[in-house]
Write an enzyme that holds these catalytic residues in place. Structure first.
Site, PDB file in Angstrom:
ATOM      1  N   HIS A  92       0.835  -1.204   0.000  1.00 50.45           N
ATOM      2  CA  HIS A  92       0.000   0.000   0.000  1.00 50.45           C
ATOM      3  C   HIS A  92       0.868   1.251   0.000  1.00 50.45           C
ATOM      4  O   HIS A  92       1.941   1.281   0.610  1.00 50.45           O
ATOM      5  CB  HIS A  92      -0.975   0.007   1.178  1.00 50.45           C
ATOM      6  CG  HIS A  92      -0.346   0.030   2.540  1.00 50.45           C
ATOM      7  ND1 HIS A  92      -0.049   1.200   3.217  1.00 50.45           N
ATOM      8  CD2 HIS A  92       0.027  -0.972   3.374  1.00 50.45           C
ATOM      9  CE1 HIS A  92       0.471   0.917   4.388  1.00 50.45           C
ATOM     10  NE2 HIS A  92       0.536  -0.395   4.522  1.00 50.45           N
ATOM     11  N   ASP A  94      -0.237   4.381   1.029  1.00 49.38           N
ATOM     12  CA  ASP A  94      -0.550   5.393   2.035  1.00 49.38           C
ATOM     13  C   ASP A  94       0.246   5.169   3.306  1.00 49.38           C
ATOM     14  O   ASP A  94       0.682   4.052   3.609  1.00 49.38           O
ATOM     15  CB  ASP A  94      -2.043   5.421   2.349  1.00 49.38           C
ATOM     16  CG  ASP A  94      -2.551   4.136   3.000  1.00 49.38           C
ATOM     17  OD1 ASP A  94      -2.242   3.055   2.471  1.00 49.38           O
ATOM     18  OD2 ASP A  94      -3.257   4.217   4.021  1.00 49.38           O
ATOM     19  N   ASP A 155       6.337   1.776   6.352  1.00 43.51           N
ATOM     20  CA  ASP A 155       5.029   1.133   6.306  1.00 43.51           C
ATOM     21  C   ASP A 155       4.128   1.951   5.388  1.00 43.51           C
ATOM     22  O   ASP A 155       3.529   2.918   5.820  1.00 43.51           O
ATOM     23  CB  ASP A 155       4.453   1.066   7.718  1.00 43.51           C
ATOM     24  CG  ASP A 155       3.083   0.415   7.788  1.00 43.51           C
ATOM     25  OD1 ASP A 155       2.652  -0.201   6.802  1.00 43.51           O
ATOM     26  OD2 ASP A 155       2.437   0.544   8.846  1.00 43.51           O
ATOM     27  N   GLU A 189      -4.919   1.679   2.994  1.00 39.92           N
ATOM     28  CA  GLU A 189      -4.808   0.497   3.850  1.00 39.92           C
ATOM     29  C   GLU A 189      -4.777   0.881   5.322  1.00 39.92           C
ATOM     30  O   GLU A 189      -5.347   0.173   6.175  1.00 39.92           O
ATOM     31  CB  GLU A 189      -3.537  -0.289   3.475  1.00 39.92           C
ATOM     32  CG  GLU A 189      -3.420  -1.652   4.152  1.00 39.92           C
ATOM     33  CD  GLU A 189      -2.690  -1.626   5.493  1.00 39.92           C
ATOM     34  OE1 GLU A 189      -2.610  -2.699   6.130  1.00 39.92           O
ATOM     35  OE2 GLU A 189      -2.200  -0.551   5.909  1.00 39.92           O
ATOM     36  N   GLU A 190      -4.132   1.979   5.638  1.00 38.60           N
ATOM     37  CA  GLU A 190      -3.973   2.385   7.037  1.00 38.60           C
ATOM     38  C   GLU A 190      -5.297   2.716   7.705  1.00 38.60           C
ATOM     39  O   GLU A 190      -5.394   2.702   8.939  1.00 38.60           O
ATOM     40  CB  GLU A 190      -3.037   3.590   7.146  1.00 38.60           C
ATOM     41  CG  GLU A 190      -1.596   3.311   6.752  1.00 38.60           C
ATOM     42  CD  GLU A 190      -0.857   2.413   7.738  1.00 38.60           C
ATOM     43  OE1 GLU A 190      -1.464   2.042   8.773  1.00 38.60           O
ATOM     44  OE2 GLU A 190       0.305   2.082   7.480  1.00 38.60           O
ATOM     45  N   ASP A 211       4.268  -6.380   3.713  1.00 35.16           N
ATOM     46  CA  ASP A 211       3.859  -5.328   4.644  1.00 35.16           C
ATOM     47  C   ASP A 211       4.190  -5.700   6.090  1.00 35.16           C
ATOM     48  O   ASP A 211       3.597  -5.159   7.016  1.00 35.16           O
ATOM     49  CB  ASP A 211       2.345  -5.081   4.492  1.00 35.16           C
ATOM     50  CG  ASP A 211       1.873  -3.803   5.149  1.00 35.16           C
ATOM     51  OD1 ASP A 211       2.715  -2.946   5.469  1.00 35.16           O
ATOM     52  OD2 ASP A 211       0.652  -3.665   5.349  1.00 35.16           O
ATOM     53  N   HIS A 393       4.751   4.008  12.338  1.00 35.20           N
ATOM     54  CA  HIS A 393       3.815   5.063  12.749  1.00 35.20           C
ATOM     55  C   HIS A 393       4.419   6.006  13.785  1.00 35.20           C
ATOM     56  O   HIS A 393       3.683   6.728  14.451  1.00 35.20           O
ATOM     57  CB  HIS A 393       2.510   4.476  13.315  1.00 35.20           C
ATOM     58  CG  HIS A 393       1.731   3.657  12.350  1.00 35.20           C
ATOM     59  ND1 HIS A 393       0.392   3.320  12.580  1.00 35.20           N
ATOM     60  CD2 HIS A 393       2.065   3.092  11.165  1.00 35.20           C
ATOM     61  CE1 HIS A 393      -0.035   2.578  11.573  1.00 35.20           C
ATOM     62  NE2 HIS A 393       0.963   2.430  10.701  1.00 35.20           N
TER      63      HIS A 393
END
Length: 421
Positions: A92, A94, A155, A189-190, A211, A393
Protein backbone atom coordinates in the site's frame (compact mmCIF):
# COMPACT_ATOMS: atom_id res chain seq x y z
CA UNK A 1 6.93 -30.64 -9.22
CA UNK A 2 10.43 -29.19 -9.00
CA UNK A 3 11.75 -25.68 -9.10
CA UNK A 4 14.38 -24.11 -11.31
CA UNK A 5 17.40 -23.11 -9.22
CA UNK A 6 18.73 -19.57 -9.34
CA UNK A 7 21.99 -18.04 -8.25
CA UNK A 8 22.00 -14.46 -7.07
CA UNK A 9 25.33 -13.34 -8.51
CA UNK A 10 27.30 -10.38 -7.23
CA UNK A 11 26.00 -8.34 -10.17
CA UNK A 12 22.43 -9.07 -9.14
CA UNK A 13 23.17 -8.36 -5.47
CA UNK A 14 24.80 -5.04 -6.32
CA UNK A 15 21.89 -4.08 -8.56
CA UNK A 16 19.30 -4.88 -5.88
CA UNK A 17 21.13 -2.96 -3.17
CA UNK A 18 21.30 0.24 -5.20
CA UNK A 19 17.91 -0.09 -6.86
CA UNK A 20 15.81 -0.77 -3.76
CA UNK A 21 17.54 2.00 -1.79
CA UNK A 22 17.05 4.56 -4.56
CA UNK A 23 13.39 3.63 -4.91
CA UNK A 24 12.64 3.68 -1.21
CA UNK A 25 14.23 7.09 -0.65
CA UNK A 26 12.40 8.49 -3.67
CA UNK A 27 9.02 7.10 -2.65
CA UNK A 28 9.42 8.08 1.02
CA UNK A 29 9.66 11.74 0.01
CA UNK A 30 6.17 11.68 -1.54
CA UNK A 31 3.46 12.67 0.96
CA UNK A 32 0.72 10.01 0.94
CA UNK A 33 -0.99 10.03 4.36
CA UNK A 34 -4.55 8.72 4.28
CA UNK A 35 -7.40 10.47 6.12
CA UNK A 36 -9.76 8.45 8.36
CA UNK A 37 -12.37 11.23 8.29
CA UNK A 38 -12.66 11.29 4.50
CA UNK A 39 -15.48 9.63 2.57
CA UNK A 40 -13.66 9.49 -0.78
CA UNK A 41 -11.58 6.65 -2.25
CA UNK A 42 -8.73 7.26 -2.02
CA UNK A 43 -9.24 9.33 1.08
CA UNK A 44 -6.56 11.84 0.02
CA UNK A 45 -5.86 12.76 -3.58
CA UNK A 46 -2.12 13.02 -2.90
CA UNK A 47 -1.93 9.23 -2.81
CA UNK A 48 -2.37 9.46 -6.58
CA UNK A 49 0.99 11.27 -6.75
CA UNK A 50 2.87 8.10 -5.83
CA UNK A 51 0.48 5.82 -7.71
CA UNK A 52 1.15 7.83 -10.87
CA UNK A 53 4.91 7.51 -10.36
CA UNK A 54 4.59 3.75 -9.94
CA UNK A 55 2.42 3.37 -13.03
CA UNK A 56 4.96 5.28 -15.11
CA UNK A 57 7.90 3.30 -13.74
CA UNK A 58 6.12 -0.01 -14.37
CA UNK A 59 5.46 1.05 -17.95
CA UNK A 60 9.11 2.01 -18.38
CA UNK A 61 10.15 -1.38 -16.99
CA UNK A 62 8.08 -3.08 -19.68
CA UNK A 63 5.27 -4.40 -17.47
CA UNK A 64 2.05 -5.28 -19.31
CA UNK A 65 -1.51 -4.04 -18.80
CA UNK A 66 -0.47 -1.18 -16.53
CA UNK A 67 -3.51 0.66 -15.16
CA UNK A 68 -3.67 3.60 -12.77
CA UNK A 69 -7.27 3.44 -11.56
CA UNK A 70 -8.88 6.57 -10.20
CA UNK A 71 -10.29 4.76 -7.17
CA UNK A 72 -6.76 4.37 -5.86
CA UNK A 73 -5.07 1.34 -7.38
CA UNK A 74 -2.24 0.57 -9.76
CA UNK A 75 -2.29 -2.80 -11.54
CA UNK A 76 0.39 -4.35 -13.74
CA UNK A 77 1.38 -7.76 -15.08
CA UNK A 78 4.74 -9.42 -15.61
CA UNK A 79 4.30 -12.31 -18.08
CA UNK A 80 5.90 -15.64 -17.18
CA UNK A 81 9.17 -16.85 -18.65
CA UNK A 82 8.63 -20.39 -17.28
CA UNK A 83 5.64 -22.72 -16.84
CA UNK A 84 4.03 -21.34 -13.76
CA UNK A 85 1.41 -20.94 -11.10
CA UNK A 86 0.31 -17.28 -11.24
CA UNK A 87 0.58 -15.22 -8.06
CA UNK A 88 0.26 -11.62 -6.96
CA UNK A 89 2.32 -9.10 -4.99
CA UNK A 90 0.71 -6.22 -3.11
CA UNK A 91 1.72 -3.23 -1.00
CA UNK A 92 0.00 0.00 0.00
CA UNK A 93 1.15 3.53 -0.80
CA UNK A 94 -0.55 5.39 2.04
CA UNK A 95 1.09 6.18 5.36
CA UNK A 96 -0.48 6.57 8.78
CA UNK A 97 -1.82 9.95 9.87
CA UNK A 98 -0.58 9.27 13.43
CA UNK A 99 2.50 11.36 12.62
CA UNK A 100 3.16 13.89 9.91
CA UNK A 101 4.18 12.55 6.52
CA UNK A 102 4.78 15.98 4.99
CA UNK A 103 8.28 16.73 3.77
CA UNK A 104 9.87 13.44 4.79
CA UNK A 105 13.67 13.65 4.64
CA UNK A 106 15.21 10.15 4.72
CA UNK A 107 18.62 9.98 6.39
CA UNK A 108 21.14 7.25 5.57
CA UNK A 109 23.24 6.32 8.61
CA UNK A 110 26.04 4.14 7.24
CA UNK A 111 28.06 1.65 9.28
CA UNK A 112 25.80 1.78 12.32
CA UNK A 113 27.90 1.19 15.45
CA UNK A 114 25.22 0.60 18.08
CA UNK A 115 25.25 4.13 19.45
CA UNK A 116 22.36 6.49 20.16
CA UNK A 117 21.10 8.16 16.98
CA UNK A 118 20.03 11.79 17.04
CA UNK A 119 17.70 13.62 14.68
CA UNK A 120 18.76 16.95 13.16
CA UNK A 121 15.27 18.44 12.98
CA UNK A 122 14.40 17.59 16.60
CA UNK A 123 17.42 17.51 18.95
CA UNK A 124 15.22 16.16 21.77
CA UNK A 125 14.46 12.96 19.80
CA UNK A 126 16.81 9.98 19.93
CA UNK A 127 16.79 6.37 18.76
CA UNK A 128 18.80 3.66 20.46
CA UNK A 129 18.71 -0.07 21.22
CA UNK A 130 16.79 0.87 24.38
CA UNK A 131 13.93 1.99 22.11
CA UNK A 132 14.34 -0.80 19.58
CA UNK A 133 16.58 -3.71 20.66
CA UNK A 134 16.56 -4.98 17.08
CA UNK A 135 19.09 -2.28 16.20
CA UNK A 136 21.76 -4.51 17.74
CA UNK A 137 21.12 -7.01 14.93
CA UNK A 138 22.23 -4.50 12.30
CA UNK A 139 25.67 -3.35 13.41
CA UNK A 140 27.67 -2.20 10.39
CA UNK A 141 24.51 -1.83 8.32
CA UNK A 142 22.97 1.28 6.79
CA UNK A 143 20.10 2.43 9.00
CA UNK A 144 17.50 4.70 7.43
CA UNK A 145 15.36 7.10 9.49
CA UNK A 146 13.50 10.34 8.91
CA UNK A 147 14.91 13.64 10.17
CA UNK A 148 12.88 13.94 13.37
CA UNK A 149 9.67 15.77 12.46
CA UNK A 150 7.93 13.04 10.47
CA UNK A 151 7.49 9.33 10.21
CA UNK A 152 9.69 7.58 7.66
CA UNK A 153 6.97 5.75 5.74
CA UNK A 154 8.58 2.32 5.62
CA UNK A 155 5.03 1.13 6.31
CA UNK A 156 4.59 0.43 3.51
CA UNK A 157 6.81 2.25 1.06
CA UNK A 158 9.48 -0.32 1.85
CA UNK A 159 7.12 -3.00 0.52
CA UNK A 160 6.36 -0.86 -2.53
CA UNK A 161 10.06 -0.34 -3.24
CA UNK A 162 10.83 -4.04 -2.77
CA UNK A 163 8.15 -5.17 -5.21
CA UNK A 164 9.28 -2.59 -7.76
CA UNK A 165 12.90 -3.60 -7.31
CA UNK A 166 12.01 -7.27 -7.80
CA UNK A 167 10.26 -6.41 -11.07
CA UNK A 168 13.25 -4.30 -12.15
CA UNK A 169 15.59 -7.19 -11.32
CA UNK A 170 13.56 -9.65 -13.37
CA UNK A 171 13.54 -7.28 -16.33
CA UNK A 172 17.26 -6.51 -16.06
CA UNK A 173 18.40 -10.11 -15.56
CA UNK A 174 16.15 -11.94 -17.96
CA UNK A 175 17.48 -15.39 -17.10
CA UNK A 176 15.87 -15.27 -13.65
CA UNK A 177 12.91 -17.68 -13.68
CA UNK A 178 9.45 -16.45 -12.77
CA UNK A 179 5.86 -17.27 -13.42
CA UNK A 180 3.09 -14.82 -14.24
CA UNK A 181 3.11 -12.07 -11.60
CA UNK A 182 0.30 -9.62 -10.99
CA UNK A 183 1.26 -6.46 -9.13
CA UNK A 184 -1.27 -4.35 -7.25
CA UNK A 185 -0.57 -1.22 -5.25
CA UNK A 186 -3.41 -0.04 -3.03
CA UNK A 187 -4.41 3.12 -1.18
CA UNK A 188 -6.05 3.70 2.23
CA UNK A 189 -4.81 0.50 3.85
CA UNK A 190 -3.97 2.39 7.04
CA UNK A 191 -7.64 3.32 7.51
CA UNK A 192 -9.02 -0.11 6.67
CA UNK A 193 -10.18 0.58 3.10
CA UNK A 194 -7.22 -0.71 1.11
CA UNK A 195 -9.10 -3.22 -1.05
CA UNK A 196 -12.45 -1.41 -1.23
CA UNK A 197 -13.33 -1.33 -4.93
CA UNK A 198 -10.45 -3.57 -6.02
CA UNK A 199 -10.84 -5.18 -9.45
CA UNK A 200 -10.92 -8.87 -8.56
CA UNK A 201 -10.63 -9.75 -12.25
CA UNK A 202 -7.00 -8.62 -11.98
CA UNK A 203 -6.24 -10.89 -9.02
CA UNK A 204 -4.74 -14.38 -9.29
CA UNK A 205 -5.82 -17.09 -6.87
CA UNK A 206 -2.82 -16.61 -4.55
CA UNK A 207 -1.46 -13.29 -3.31
CA UNK A 208 1.16 -11.97 -0.90
CA UNK A 209 1.24 -8.61 0.84
CA UNK A 210 4.73 -7.25 1.51
CA UNK A 211 3.86 -5.33 4.64
CA UNK A 212 5.51 -7.04 7.62
CA UNK A 213 8.33 -5.97 9.87
CA UNK A 214 11.50 -7.82 10.96
CA UNK A 215 13.34 -9.87 8.30
CA UNK A 216 12.01 -13.40 8.08
CA UNK A 217 8.55 -12.59 9.37
CA UNK A 218 5.71 -14.52 7.78
CA UNK A 219 2.22 -13.81 9.05
CA UNK A 220 -0.81 -15.98 8.39
CA UNK A 221 -2.95 -14.83 11.30
CA UNK A 222 -4.23 -11.42 12.32
CA UNK A 223 -6.64 -9.70 14.64
CA UNK A 224 -10.39 -9.83 14.29
CA UNK A 225 -11.35 -6.16 14.22
CA UNK A 226 -14.42 -4.18 15.26
CA UNK A 227 -14.79 -0.43 14.99
CA UNK A 228 -17.18 1.15 17.49
CA UNK A 229 -18.59 4.67 17.67
CA UNK A 230 -20.36 5.90 20.82
CA UNK A 231 -22.20 9.23 20.55
CA UNK A 232 -23.33 11.19 23.60
CA UNK A 233 -26.02 13.89 23.53
CA UNK A 234 -26.27 16.20 26.53
CA UNK A 235 -27.96 19.50 27.22
CA UNK A 236 -26.10 22.77 26.87
CA UNK A 237 -27.00 25.65 29.18
CA UNK A 238 -25.17 28.87 30.10
CA UNK A 239 -22.70 27.66 32.75
CA UNK A 240 -23.65 30.50 35.10
CA UNK A 241 -27.27 29.32 35.18
CA UNK A 242 -26.90 25.60 34.65
CA UNK A 243 -27.63 24.19 38.12
CA UNK A 244 -29.88 21.18 37.70
CA UNK A 245 -30.18 21.79 33.97
CA UNK A 246 -26.90 21.16 32.16
CA UNK A 247 -25.91 17.67 31.03
CA UNK A 248 -22.31 18.00 29.88
CA UNK A 249 -21.74 15.59 26.99
CA UNK A 250 -17.96 15.91 27.30
CA UNK A 251 -18.17 14.64 30.89
CA UNK A 252 -20.48 11.82 29.82
CA UNK A 253 -17.80 10.69 27.38
CA UNK A 254 -15.13 11.04 30.05
CA UNK A 255 -17.12 8.91 32.51
CA UNK A 256 -17.68 6.30 29.79
CA UNK A 257 -13.95 6.06 29.01
CA UNK A 258 -13.23 5.69 32.73
CA UNK A 259 -15.45 2.59 32.78
CA UNK A 260 -13.32 0.79 30.19
CA UNK A 261 -10.92 -1.78 31.66
CA UNK A 262 -7.40 -0.45 32.24
CA UNK A 263 -5.86 -3.90 31.76
CA UNK A 264 -7.29 -4.20 28.25
CA UNK A 265 -5.62 -1.23 26.58
CA UNK A 266 -3.03 -1.50 23.78
CA UNK A 267 -0.34 -0.21 26.13
CA UNK A 268 -1.13 -2.92 28.72
CA UNK A 269 -1.50 -5.92 26.39
CA UNK A 270 0.84 -8.00 24.22
CA UNK A 271 1.26 -11.31 22.39
CA UNK A 272 -2.22 -12.85 21.99
CA UNK A 273 -4.05 -10.43 24.28
CA UNK A 274 -6.85 -8.40 22.78
CA UNK A 275 -7.71 -4.82 23.69
CA UNK A 276 -10.12 -1.88 23.59
CA UNK A 277 -8.44 1.21 22.18
CA UNK A 278 -9.81 4.74 22.45
CA UNK A 279 -8.72 6.00 19.05
CA UNK A 280 -10.45 9.39 18.90
CA UNK A 281 -12.56 11.72 21.06
CA UNK A 282 -14.42 14.86 20.01
CA UNK A 283 -16.51 16.64 22.62
CA UNK A 284 -18.30 19.79 23.77
CA UNK A 285 -21.15 20.52 26.20
CA UNK A 286 -23.94 19.29 23.96
CA UNK A 287 -22.41 16.41 22.04
CA UNK A 288 -19.46 14.06 22.16
CA UNK A 289 -18.19 11.12 20.15
CA UNK A 290 -15.78 8.39 21.20
CA UNK A 291 -14.27 6.07 18.59
CA UNK A 292 -13.02 2.69 19.73
CA UNK A 293 -11.04 -0.14 18.15
CA UNK A 294 -11.84 -3.61 19.51
CA UNK A 295 -9.24 -6.26 18.74
CA UNK A 296 -8.78 -9.96 19.48
CA UNK A 297 -7.64 -13.06 17.64
CA UNK A 298 -11.03 -14.71 18.31
CA UNK A 299 -14.24 -13.12 17.02
CA UNK A 300 -16.23 -14.48 19.98
CA UNK A 301 -13.97 -12.62 22.41
CA UNK A 302 -14.36 -9.44 20.40
CA UNK A 303 -18.14 -9.80 20.68
CA UNK A 304 -17.71 -10.09 24.46
CA UNK A 305 -15.80 -6.80 24.38
CA UNK A 306 -18.55 -5.23 22.32
CA UNK A 307 -21.12 -6.26 24.92
CA UNK A 308 -18.93 -4.78 27.67
CA UNK A 309 -18.82 -1.47 25.77
CA UNK A 310 -22.61 -1.55 25.25
CA UNK A 311 -23.13 -2.13 28.98
CA UNK A 312 -20.83 0.77 29.87
CA UNK A 313 -22.74 3.04 27.46
CA UNK A 314 -26.10 2.01 28.96
CA UNK A 315 -24.79 2.72 32.46
CA UNK A 316 -23.88 6.28 31.48
CA UNK A 317 -27.33 6.91 30.01
CA UNK A 318 -29.12 5.42 33.04
CA UNK A 319 -27.09 7.46 35.49
CA UNK A 320 -27.77 10.70 33.60
CA UNK A 321 -31.53 11.10 32.96
CA UNK A 322 -32.17 13.28 29.93
CA UNK A 323 -28.98 12.23 28.15
CA UNK A 324 -28.87 10.04 25.07
CA UNK A 325 -26.16 7.53 24.21
CA UNK A 326 -26.09 5.80 20.82
CA UNK A 327 -23.68 3.03 19.80
CA UNK A 328 -22.87 1.70 16.35
CA UNK A 329 -20.22 -0.72 15.15
CA UNK A 330 -18.73 -2.26 12.02
CA UNK A 331 -16.76 -5.46 11.47
CA UNK A 332 -13.59 -4.07 9.92
CA UNK A 333 -11.76 -7.31 9.13
CA UNK A 334 -11.44 -10.86 10.40
CA UNK A 335 -8.66 -13.26 11.32
CA UNK A 336 -7.31 -14.79 8.11
CA UNK A 337 -6.00 -17.87 9.96
CA UNK A 338 -8.79 -20.36 9.28
CA UNK A 339 -9.04 -19.61 5.57
CA UNK A 340 -5.28 -19.76 5.05
CA UNK A 341 -5.14 -23.17 6.73
CA UNK A 342 -7.13 -24.43 3.73
CA UNK A 343 -4.28 -23.35 1.39
CA UNK A 344 -1.06 -24.68 2.92
CA UNK A 345 0.81 -24.44 -0.39
CA UNK A 346 0.68 -20.63 -0.23
CA UNK A 347 2.43 -20.62 3.13
CA UNK A 348 4.89 -23.36 2.13
CA UNK A 349 6.11 -21.42 -0.90
CA UNK A 350 6.72 -18.35 1.25
CA UNK A 351 8.58 -20.42 3.84
CA UNK A 352 10.87 -21.88 1.18
CA UNK A 353 11.46 -18.46 -0.38
CA UNK A 354 12.49 -16.86 2.91
CA UNK A 355 14.68 -19.83 3.83
CA UNK A 356 16.42 -19.65 0.45
CA UNK A 357 17.74 -16.18 1.33
CA UNK A 358 19.64 -17.62 4.29
CA UNK A 359 17.51 -16.09 7.05
CA UNK A 360 15.21 -17.82 9.51
CA UNK A 361 11.45 -17.83 9.08
CA UNK A 362 9.64 -16.09 11.94
CA UNK A 363 6.01 -17.19 12.08
CA UNK A 364 3.89 -14.74 14.02
CA UNK A 365 0.40 -13.35 14.30
CA UNK A 366 -0.24 -9.75 13.28
CA UNK A 367 -1.44 -7.52 16.10
CA UNK A 368 -3.32 -5.61 13.45
CA UNK A 369 -4.41 -6.31 9.89
CA UNK A 370 -3.33 -5.93 6.28
CA UNK A 371 -5.01 -5.73 2.90
CA UNK A 372 -4.56 -9.50 2.97
CA UNK A 373 -7.00 -9.83 5.87
CA UNK A 374 -9.93 -8.75 3.72
CA UNK A 375 -8.65 -10.42 0.57
CA UNK A 376 -8.39 -13.75 2.36
CA UNK A 377 -11.99 -13.36 3.53
CA UNK A 378 -12.94 -12.64 -0.09
CA UNK A 379 -11.47 -15.98 -1.19
CA UNK A 380 -7.96 -14.86 -2.17
CA UNK A 381 -5.54 -16.38 0.38
CA UNK A 382 -2.99 -13.66 1.14
CA UNK A 383 -0.32 -14.14 3.82
CA UNK A 384 1.98 -11.28 4.76
CA UNK A 385 5.75 -11.25 4.12
CA UNK A 386 8.23 -8.96 5.90
CA UNK A 387 9.19 -5.58 4.46
CA UNK A 388 11.81 -4.78 7.11
CA UNK A 389 10.72 -1.63 8.95
CA UNK A 390 10.38 -1.17 12.70
CA UNK A 391 8.71 1.31 15.06
CA UNK A 392 6.03 1.96 12.43
CA UNK A 393 3.81 5.06 12.75
CA UNK A 394 6.35 6.90 14.89
CA UNK A 395 9.00 9.56 14.33
CA UNK A 396 11.57 6.93 15.37
CA UNK A 397 10.58 4.58 12.56
CA UNK A 398 13.60 2.95 10.91
CA UNK A 399 14.68 0.30 8.46
CA UNK A 400 17.99 -1.36 7.62
CA UNK A 401 19.13 -1.52 4.01
CA UNK A 402 19.99 -5.21 4.34
CA UNK A 403 16.37 -5.92 5.35
CA UNK A 404 15.08 -4.44 2.10
CA UNK A 405 17.65 -6.40 0.10
CA UNK A 406 16.54 -9.64 1.79
CA UNK A 407 12.91 -8.82 1.04
CA UNK A 408 13.70 -8.41 -2.66
CA UNK A 409 15.65 -11.67 -2.65
CA UNK A 410 12.66 -13.37 -1.02
CA UNK A 411 10.42 -12.20 -3.86
CA UNK A 412 12.86 -13.55 -6.46
CA UNK A 413 12.85 -16.94 -4.76
CA UNK A 414 9.07 -16.80 -4.29
CA UNK A 415 8.69 -16.40 -8.03
CA UNK A 416 10.95 -19.39 -8.55
CA UNK A 417 8.77 -21.49 -6.26
CA UNK A 418 5.80 -20.58 -8.42
CA UNK A 419 7.48 -22.03 -11.53
CA UNK A 420 7.06 -25.66 -12.54
CA UNK A 421 9.62 -27.77 -14.39
Amino acid sequence: MSHTQITLTSDIATFIRKDVLDRFVRYARVSTASDPSSTTKPSTYRQHDLLAILAQELTTLGAHNVLHAQNGFVYASLPANRPHTPFGLMAHVDTSSDQSGEGVKPLLRDNYDGSVLSFPDDPTLTLSPADSPELRDFLGDTIITASGLTLLGADDKAGVAEIMSAIATFQTFENLPHGHIEVCFTSDEEIGHGVDGIDTARLPAHLYTIDGSYPGELEAECFDALGVTVEFTGRGVHPGYSYGKMINAALLASDFIAELPKDARPETTKDRDGFIHVSDVTANNESAKVSLLLRDFEHSKNLDRLEYVRSAARNIEERNPGSRVALSHIHQYENMRDELLKHPEVIERAIHAITDTGICVRRKAIRGGTDGSKLTAMGYPTPNIFAGGLLFHSRKEWIALSSMVKAVETLLHLARHHTIT
